[in-house]
Design a protein around this motif. Sequence first.
Motif: not given
Length: 181
Positions: A68-87
């Motif tokens: 389980h990958l959990l975050q406190r932020k309510t934004s999309k999980v992984g939103a801060g990853l690189g734009k070209t590689t996050g997906w």
Amino acid sequence: DEAHVGERVAVLGAGGIGFDVAEFLTDGGDKASEDPETYFRLWGVDMDYTGPGGLAAPERPAPPRTVHLLQRKTSKVGAGLGKTTGWIHRAELKHRGVTMVPGVRYDRIDDAGLHVTVGDESTVLEVDTIVLCTGQEPRRDLYEALIAAGRSAHLIGGADVAAELDAKRAIKQGTELAASL
């Protein structure tokens, strides 16, 4: 290293480090990033072009553990990853069955597992291992010792600002510092 990790894991913190840890913990050992044949097989790429469009059914072995990958932020999980590689990181973890949950409040840990609240719903994740990827503190020991010894030193990267370790910022700082010297 040699740390024992159970079969049911909660990774707290879904930044780049949390994603890397989740990928590591769900890797079946096939080293797809190092072997093109394995990569193509896992992603359903037919290099013999026997199927329409060069596609085949992806082969997805069961991961060695549930994560389980959990975050406190309510934004999309992984939103801060690189734009070209996050997906690709999100897609890979999805293929491996990793649940990604934003907006988590961590309530407590006990023998039953990790107690969390998401929105108005409280639940217990029955995990046997919890990995913290929840932030960093800058380490300035060497910098301070050098300054105290009368030496010239500069702070860049994580020693400057450890919050949400940012490789792009650190590289920029390093380049600018090198150019100024």
